[in-house]
Enzyme design. Structure first.
Site, PDB file in Angstrom:
ATOM      1  N   ASP A 158      11.636  -1.863  -4.121  1.00  0.00           N
ATOM      2  CA  ASP A 158      10.235  -1.761  -4.503  1.00  0.00           C
ATOM      3  C   ASP A 158       9.878  -0.404  -5.091  1.00  0.00           C
ATOM      4  OD1 ASP A 158      10.300  -4.120  -3.035  1.00  0.00           O
ATOM      5  OD2 ASP A 158       8.348  -3.758  -2.107  1.00  0.00           O
TER       6      ASP A 158
ATOM      7  N   TYR B  84       8.816 -11.281   9.904  1.00  0.00           N
ATOM      8  CA  TYR B  84       8.613 -11.157  11.346  1.00  0.00           C
ATOM      9  C   TYR B  84       7.538 -10.092  11.497  1.00  0.00           C
ATOM     10  CZ  TYR B  84      12.723 -14.023  12.234  1.00  0.00           C
ATOM     11  OH  TYR B  84      13.605 -15.060  12.295  1.00  0.00           O
TER      12      TYR B  84
ATOM     13  N   ASP C 257       2.504  -3.176  -7.728  1.00  0.00           N
ATOM     14  CA  ASP C 257       2.118  -1.938  -7.053  1.00  0.00           C
ATOM     15  C   ASP C 257       2.292  -0.750  -7.991  1.00  0.00           C
ATOM     16  OD1 ASP C 257       1.763  -3.561  -4.827  1.00  0.00           O
ATOM     17  OD2 ASP C 257       3.819  -3.227  -4.140  1.00  0.00           O
TER      18      ASP C 257
ATOM     19  N   LYS D 266      -4.584  -8.126 -14.481  1.00  0.00           N
ATOM     20  CA  LYS D 266      -3.142  -8.176 -14.758  1.00  0.00           C
ATOM     21  C   LYS D 266      -2.756  -9.522 -15.364  1.00  0.00           C
ATOM     22  CE  LYS D 266      -2.617  -6.657 -10.442  1.00  0.00           C
ATOM     23  NZ  LYS D 266      -1.973  -6.401  -9.144  1.00  0.00           N
TER      24      LYS D 266
ATOM     25  N   GLU E 294       0.828  -1.208   0.000  1.00  0.00           N
ATOM     26  CA  GLU E 294       0.000   0.000   0.000  1.00  0.00           C
ATOM     27  C   GLU E 294       0.865   1.261   0.000  1.00  0.00           C
ATOM     28  OE1 GLU E 294      -0.139  -2.350   2.312  1.00  0.00           O
ATOM     29  OE2 GLU E 294      -1.849  -3.537   1.647  1.00  0.00           O
TER      30      GLU E 294
ATOM     31  N   GLY F 294       0.763  -7.895 -20.304  1.00  0.00           N
ATOM     32  CA  GLY F 294       0.048  -6.642 -20.141  1.00  0.00           C
ATOM     33  C   GLY F 294      -1.207  -6.836 -19.321  1.00  0.00           C
TER      34      GLY F 294
END
Lengths: 317, 317, 317, 317, 317, 317
Positions: F293, F104, F257, F224, F35, F229
């Site tokens: 990321d 964790y 994302d 997706k 997110e 594509g």
């Protein structure tokens, strides 16, 4: 014990940058040696392995010992020797496809190994004795030690495994050929590369070279053909076993040792020789995907997953 | 040329972490050797210096050569030798106050130096020939080379400088004492440590030990007393010269070489011996404030500022 | 908003090894600048702070902006400028006690700041406007900007805080003295170092120098005396405030900024000036225990624990 | 002396991680500059080379000087200049195939070079004077210096080599075109890229562009065509010379400089121009296999082995 | 076997830079845990030691196992557990004198240890069973395991050693006091810190606190007094044993474990308790000179040299 | 505000070497979470974004907060929670194509989020509420929080965006299917992967799976398809949108994302859905070219240049 092997393990230093080593600023310390690589690979695959060696009475000797012990290999027969340093080695990645090594192993502690360092009962307690052509090249007392170890194995019914591992930097060609042939003639299982076979017997076909090893006395011949896999010959099977093609080789060093260990593991597990060889091919392929000689060695679970093409990405968040 | 020196320079590897080297993961590569340290220190101080040595025909040999050349020292007499590797060394910082070294220099390229590697005219063109007690300890051909170099110097009117630099790891005590005394007897300027003087002549007072060197033929005796400074004796001055106390020593290695270079620099500049010795004390102190043998060596401008206590923080933003 | 400040923030590169920077191989990137240090220190202490600046339209500009924003400082008034690069700086730790900097800030984006970059309402909305003597030294348009900012503050009843931060590398002495005096004459709170006070008014006693600032118009004078602490003078208190002695200074840079922020934080919280100054002393001491300008800055909770000597080891396993 | 070249060498900082530089934490320091790259490449290939430049009176200047000197290039004509810092540069590897640079070289020490910095006898003593189109772009005094150097070469019978190396970031297109054409008109050997040729003469065929350089006066034209190799034209040969395709390019920067040096090396050795160009192609290919501008430059032995496809893995243990 | 111990070993991550961990970019991975520290320390001193634990079926579990095995400790009783991860820990060096830890050990594999994981014959085969107050704090099944282990020891005549190692972060005070007293009442040798003794029995004099442990049943009480050394009481000796003062403590963590191991080593060797305690003091002092919990642990040879003040610099070149 | 999202952000540790993590020595610290990745990607593309989360009252919580804030995302709704640590994660690059993670995060601070942490007016002020299927998997209170957030959105006319992001490691399949379907049934825009769609509805054609989402209530479905594509369906367009093929993927994590953010960015900018999806494809492709990321996320300018194939090398010297 499943396997006992003997040889020299060195501390290796690898430049963290590629290109000529003169421009390097940092080096990473690892541990490597053909025989201990095989021992570690076998331990990773779940076997019980012992290593015979001599290290210097110095920090690098302690590093070698604790690293191999940490991998679960018995090091009770790795002795310390005050008279010479532990051998070391530098690895230089000149380009993505060209690697060079520089040794500081001449007169090392391991090269001072003698037959007196061998305990017959230790060898007698193993199923396999694993020998490479590197150890006899280190010194005349090392050659003697290897011959003595093979002698102990033979008279105690231990299977002798021989991987020629020719190292032209370490001895003369004549000397090498003579010693390697002598050891090969006492071996039950041989794992030569095709180049090594030609070095020993002269240019010939793969099939004929395998025959020559059998004539010398080997009951199992596994001839390494690089990426193509291997040519295998024993009493029940003769033929080619395909390798696993790897596109993104990260570090080719150690592939031969992983291959040998995979084969021996299969044989120890009672697999037919072609199946054992497949495990060898898989282990050899897997280790090239990771920097270092042993860092990419698989467990039995992982090697089987790889053979079943079952290894895949597992990223979640 | 102001000074010519000869000896072995090694590539050094220092663990990036302190403690037992077995736990290290990374090593930094540097270049060090008593004689090249002195050569570099003199070049930094503005003098014209030449270095005579032999390196292996390998990357470490290139590293040694380019590092020393980069510092402005003439390396035309540093030859490559294919028969042996460049010597190397590991430095292990056990605790903040305890350091250990491990050599791989036995049978190195430098130890293959012979009198044939010497060019009389190169030595004859210098004002000073600088010799340490390390080079003769490397091999008998190195001892011979040193004696030949001294001989060339003497018959060409070149001042012979001798720093005993006793290394008990490299040779036997008897052999060392005899060779060092022979060289000392031909030296014009000697820079012994107090321990070295006692090793050569037996326990005695500082003053008497200095006398013994003069009796052997030295016209200038500069006896190193560690942090206390030095005891100096020549035709015009006899007495103690205080050192510069350093609280935060970072790396003591190289202090003796920097001291020697500072003294020689002062003498080359025509300073009285006590002034030259002060420059030596300052250079020796300054080099201990920085990690590495040569990284903290001062220029003439900086050493003078240090002597005038003029070095200070200069942080602006 | 509690405080608005304006100035130049640079990306800094610090060699990972000490000694002459020519021998460095690796540099660490951080962010630093006196005014943003103060802004970050105040944000860490819980205040609402805004920063006015100009950065280049480049990666270093983005680094500066995201670092300061990440610390909780408002950067809406930090604009990008395509015409010049973000200023950078190298820090060289020559010895444990000697540091040198090299700037590449001449003609930087920040030095292109003009009064047009200022938004009067932004300044008007703050309780304090914080100004240092560095910003006016960057360029004549920066000097103008500072004077304009002060003007905006004065006519909106915003308290003007001035830290002279003399940088002789950036401008001539005459120019500096004249500009700093002009700004000081408009400041309500001044935080000069004793050297800076003498630079502005000539040699004199600490007490008299403080008087001179009051004569210029400052109602609060906090004179920095280094390790000894500070001399403080306002309408209710006159006297010395002891510092917190630190034995193991790791990095002295940033201590003055932390001190200033600690004092301002105290004043914003309504503490008497001597108490505010104690907070400044503590913050200044704490930041020197950590490498970097802002990495050791305390929260209010930690600064109070430090003042109560309540910070202790907390290691369990 | 075989070759003399002049230009600016910068200290470069490369992020150790790829991606936007704002996220970097560590940078590695190296040394680079087109002209010194060529000088070092030629020295590596066994030639006698001199470099003319100006560096700042700072640590980065010392770094530049000692690095180039360490590589065996004569730096007696590299002077220190107190009035401006040594130029530096950041390299940002955005993605595996996209690189960006950020300069801090405006107003650098090298851009302060003037004709007074040139020693006619130094240039007169060389066989080739090597000029790039970067140096004249640094400042008007640098342009003047280049023209003066070419003038000295011409009147002393020194062959003028010109590599246009167009840098649009450094000057305007009109200014660049006019200056480069002026220099090209005095050059004996030109090594333009095809894009540069089109920039100078407008779009045209490779063959016609080469003719235009010959019409300007060049006797040897070597036009760079990237991976396809080069188009070569002199009195004895006209045609294409294939390049060596490289699959695993590690760092393309420096390839052009290595190519130029390889060609010049061949010509100095008396090879026919197509052979010289092959050496250039090989050197250019080899340098892309290693990170850094000069770290992968070959010796003559290695470049010949590469041309004979004789470079191979050499890993033993 | 000389000693068996049981507990949790964690993988630790230490920031490479000091200061708040939020600013760190790199972390170094090590292995630590009070009980395995003691085991490794004893192995280093030449004793035969076994470790009982549970690790996750993950890479960190393998790391823990191979590290401890590499040090020569028997890990046959370290089992893998698929139901929970190996515990880990972060170490943050806030300032030179302030350290903080952050655990991720709640619900770790080791906390799932139960009495079923214990093999009575393994414990019965040891001379000493070593218990700390950390293991019972991990979970109720861990407390049960500890009590069971002690029970096995008692009924097999194995000496029970108890080091309270109070960890208030792991359990409530009441719970801790009750459990620790229960274990102490079964211990033969106790090694409490003075703070821990007061936690258990309330404020009192050192002598009286020692008496309380004896009243509980301990025959040997060694009370740790930090830098001052220890207070020792058994049937033959009562009194203080001075510590070895260390000026340059690098990392205090692990000192208590090394102390305990030194004492136990002495007792195993049959030394009088005050001599054993001196070995403990020396080992505890030595380990603080090196970063890490176990990296500075001495061999018997080195601890004796240290006690004889015989450890010194050994730098030659 | 353009978009509000809620979820858990973790500090991630990535081994600097590839291969089994047990052999790693160094780890790099970054920040990641699906997110917050989306939030940062949107901020980089120029949108106004807010993030709702809970972090531990520890250094890793501060790291998460300052990193996200530094990227320009509003973190006023990221609260600190003293009862549990910030979640962390290890990334292990087994081979060039195989990645593993170890969490964790069980019982982490973020998993303690409850509906009470939500401020209806904050959500009401956004155009889009972005939800993933990870957050509801963290704990039942997190599931409740997500449902509450969606409820707040619906009653305030905020568009609900849902990316299923199935994480089988975090919850059972039944529980996951039921919760994800519940959320999907309230979503206006859904961005499922094809595997996720099949998980929810059973095996079917791409077209039919899209229909199912529309039947549940979504007006925009963007499915997706990895490298191929996406398949897109809304009121005005139905069809496939090709991806941008990437040969040299450096790090695939974060691509989904970035894709989601690119699509949302396009929709916020009023682009037709197929154009929005192209921006998503481009952003997703670009982020895989860089380690990490978010490190490779593009600005709007760069994403458009990439779509126009206008990104190219820009190296000059």
């Amino acid at each position: 014990m499943d396997v006992v092997t003997l040889g020299e393990t060195m501390v290796t230093f690898t430049s963290k940058s590629s290109g000529l080593m003169r421009y390097a600023s940092d080096f990473a310390m690892k541990v490597a040696g053909a025989e201990s690589n095989v021992a570690i690979a076998l331990a990773r695959l779940g076997h019980d392995v012992g290593f015979i060696s001599k290290v210097g009475d110095d920090e690098f000797g302690e590093k070698v010992r604790s690293f191999i012990r940490g991998e679960g290999v018995d090091v009770n027969k790795v002795t310390s020797y005050g008279g010479a340093p532990t051998g070391i080695m530098f690895k230089e990645k000149l380009t993505p496809n060209e690697m060079r090594v520089q040794y500081y192993r001449k007169g090392s502690a391991a090269s001072a190994m003698t037959p007196d360092d061998l305990d017959e009962s230790y060898i007698a307690g193993a199923r396999f004795l694993h020998i490479t052509g590197i150890t006899p090249a280190l010194s005349s007392s090392c050659l003697e030690s290897v011959l003595t170890a093979v002698h102990y194995a033979k008279r105690n019914g231990v299977t002798v495994v021989f991987d020629p591992n020719l190292r032209k930097k370490l001895w003369g060609e004549e000397e090498a050929r003579s010693a390697l042939l002598e050891i090969a003639s006492m071996a039950d299982i041989v794992l030569p590369g095709i180049d090594e076979a030609e070095f020993l017997f002269g240019p010939s076909s793969t099939e004929q070279l395998a025959d020559r090893f059998q004539e010398l006395g080997a009951s199992v011949v596994i001839m390494k053909l690089g990426k193509r896999g291997a040519y295998v010959k024993d009493h029940s099977f003769t033929g080619y076993v395909d390798g696993y093609p790897i596109d993104d080789v990260v570090d080719p060093v150690g592939a031969g040792d992983a291959f040998a260990a995979g084969c021996l593991s299969g044989l120890l597990d009672g697999l037919p020789v072609e199946e054992a060889c497949r495990r060898g091919n898989a282990a050899g392929a897997m280790v090239t995907l990771v920097e270092g000689d042993v860092e990419g060695l698989p467990t039995k679970e992982r090697v089987e997953a790889f053979q079943n093409q079952d290894v895949k990405e597992d990223v979640e968040r």
